[in-house]
Scaffold this motif. Sequence first.
Motif, PDB file in Angstrom:
ATOM      1  N   TRP A  39      -4.324   3.418  -5.993  1.00  0.00           N
ATOM      2  CA  TRP A  39      -3.562   3.534  -7.122  1.00  0.00           C
ATOM      3  C   TRP A  39      -4.275   3.522  -8.515  1.00  0.00           C
ATOM      4  CZ3 TRP A  39       0.746   6.035  -5.761  1.00  0.00           C
ATOM      5  CH2 TRP A  39       1.178   5.353  -4.633  1.00  0.00           C
ATOM      6  N   LYS A  40      -3.745   4.060  -9.734  1.00  0.00           N
ATOM      7  CA  LYS A  40      -4.467   4.314 -10.936  1.00  0.00           C
ATOM      8  C   LYS A  40      -4.622   2.544 -11.412  1.00  0.00           C
ATOM      9  CE  LYS A  40      -3.606   5.445 -15.767  1.00  0.00           C
ATOM     10  NZ  LYS A  40      -4.491   6.466 -16.134  1.00  0.00           N
ATOM     11  N   ASN A  41      -6.195   2.625 -11.548  1.00  0.00           N
ATOM     12  CA  ASN A  41      -6.562   1.157 -12.152  1.00  0.00           C
ATOM     13  C   ASN A  41      -7.018   0.305 -11.003  1.00  0.00           C
ATOM     14  OD1 ASN A  41      -6.665   2.017 -14.885  1.00  0.00           O
ATOM     15  ND2 ASN A  41      -4.524   1.417 -15.351  1.00  0.00           N
ATOM     16  N   SER A  42      -7.095   1.059  -9.906  1.00  0.00           N
ATOM     17  CA  SER A  42      -7.527   0.153  -8.574  1.00  0.00           C
ATOM     18  C   SER A  42      -8.957  -0.211  -8.514  1.00  0.00           C
ATOM     19  CB  SER A  42      -6.554   0.832  -7.310  1.00  0.00           C
ATOM     20  OG  SER A  42      -7.389   1.989  -7.054  1.00  0.00           O
ATOM     21  N   GLY A  43      -9.617   0.439  -9.462  1.00  0.00           N
ATOM     22  CA  GLY A  43     -11.089   0.206  -9.255  1.00  0.00           C
ATOM     23  C   GLY A  43     -11.890   1.371  -8.426  1.00  0.00           C
ATOM     24  N   LYS A  76       0.117   0.353  -9.489  1.00  0.00           N
ATOM     25  CA  LYS A  76       1.078   0.183  -8.507  1.00  0.00           C
ATOM     26  C   LYS A  76       0.417  -0.627  -7.618  1.00  0.00           C
ATOM     27  CE  LYS A  76       3.596   4.505  -8.233  1.00  0.00           C
ATOM     28  NZ  LYS A  76       4.067   5.749  -7.675  1.00  0.00           N
ATOM     29  N   ARG A  77       1.102  -1.548  -6.816  1.00  0.00           N
ATOM     30  CA  ARG A  77       0.442  -2.574  -5.910  1.00  0.00           C
ATOM     31  C   ARG A  77       1.290  -2.139  -4.509  1.00  0.00           C
ATOM     32  NH1 ARG A  77      -0.922  -7.710  -8.062  1.00  0.00           N
ATOM     33  NH2 ARG A  77      -1.626  -8.111  -5.856  1.00  0.00           N
ATOM     34  N   VAL A  78       1.817  -0.987  -4.231  1.00  0.00           N
ATOM     35  CA  VAL A  78       2.327  -0.795  -2.923  1.00  0.00           C
ATOM     36  C   VAL A  78       1.176  -0.372  -2.149  1.00  0.00           C
ATOM     37  CG1 VAL A  78       3.917   0.736  -1.671  1.00  0.00           C
ATOM     38  CG2 VAL A  78       4.561   0.100  -3.920  1.00  0.00           C
ATOM     39  N   PRO A  79       0.904  -1.148  -0.983  1.00  0.00           N
ATOM     40  CA  PRO A  79      -0.137  -0.765  -0.040  1.00  0.00           C
ATOM     41  C   PRO A  79      -0.034   0.721   0.492  1.00  0.00           C
ATOM     42  CG  PRO A  79       0.810  -2.851   0.601  1.00  0.00           C
ATOM     43  CD  PRO A  79       1.826  -2.170  -0.311  1.00  0.00           C
ATOM     44  N   LEU A  80      -1.193   1.487   0.362  1.00  0.00           N
ATOM     45  CA  LEU A  80      -1.302   2.736   1.093  1.00  0.00           C
ATOM     46  C   LEU A  80      -1.674   2.686   2.449  1.00  0.00           C
ATOM     47  CD1 LEU A  80      -3.388   4.362  -1.870  1.00  0.00           C
ATOM     48  CD2 LEU A  80      -0.928   4.725  -1.290  1.00  0.00           C
ATOM     49  N   ALA A  81      -2.344   1.750   2.855  1.00  0.00           N
ATOM     50  CA  ALA A  81      -3.072   1.678   4.362  1.00  0.00           C
ATOM     51  C   ALA A  81      -1.825   1.758   5.531  1.00  0.00           C
ATOM     52  CB  ALA A  81      -3.543   0.438   4.533  1.00  0.00           C
ATOM     53  N   PRO A  82      -0.502   1.087   5.327  1.00  0.00           N
ATOM     54  CA  PRO A  82       0.284   1.162   6.326  1.00  0.00           C
ATOM     55  C   PRO A  82       0.700   2.745   6.831  1.00  0.00           C
ATOM     56  CG  PRO A  82       0.853  -0.794   5.045  1.00  0.00           C
ATOM     57  CD  PRO A  82      -0.349   0.168   4.301  1.00  0.00           C
ATOM     58  N   ASP A  83       0.730   3.599   5.697  1.00  0.00           N
ATOM     59  CA  ASP A  83       1.122   4.824   6.048  1.00  0.00           C
ATOM     60  C   ASP A  83      -0.031   5.923   6.471  1.00  0.00           C
ATOM     61  OD1 ASP A  83       3.763   4.133   5.717  1.00  0.00           O
ATOM     62  OD2 ASP A  83       3.773   4.115   3.504  1.00  0.00           O
ATOM     63  N   ASP A  84      -0.987   5.470   6.222  1.00  0.00           N
ATOM     64  CA  ASP A  84      -2.434   6.333   6.354  1.00  0.00           C
ATOM     65  C   ASP A  84      -3.307   5.774   7.401  1.00  0.00           C
ATOM     66  OD1 ASP A  84      -4.395   8.123   5.978  1.00  0.00           O
ATOM     67  OD2 ASP A  84      -4.570   7.996   3.858  1.00  0.00           O
TER      68      ASP A  84
END
Length: 170
Positions: free
Chosen positions: A12-16, A122-130
């Motif tokens: 997400w934006k600003n996640s580094g 945002k802090r919603v993890p992307l990994a579980p859906d990818d």
Amino acid sequence: MASAPVFGVTGWKNSGKTTLVTRLITELTERGYRVASVKHAHHTIDIDTPGTDSYRHRQAGAQEVALVAGSRWAIMHELAGEPEPSLETIISRLGPSDIVMVEGFKREGHMKIEARRTESKKRVPLAPDDPQIVAIAADHEVENADRPVYDLDDIPGLADLIISKCGLER
């Protein structure tokens, strides 16, 4: 020539993402790999300055303008209402490299590291859906991860992972 493996950093934006990608590019090039990169932007970009000759060429209606100098060259392509090109199309236009590092393009099917920071929008993890996210790099503890978790600053470890996953061992 076989095409180079593609490996990305998403988040997400600003996640580094940008910091992580640039540090990984530095690490990989220091290890002797030729790296190409693709960055996705969600805003309008312009690498040309009003008043320059190449800007005037674009304003006159040129669909593509190649700007060439002794140290680098670039091609600017006007979409002029066409849809944004696919990642595959962009990669097909790149020159030879050992690996293509991609920032963004979170919905594409290449292997990726998910960057997570406490300051991200945002802090919603992307990994579980990818399933293409092969690891998580975070600046905080990640609970219930079903794939490897690295510290966001573990650049050598993340580079080792990329080299292994892409079959780049020398």
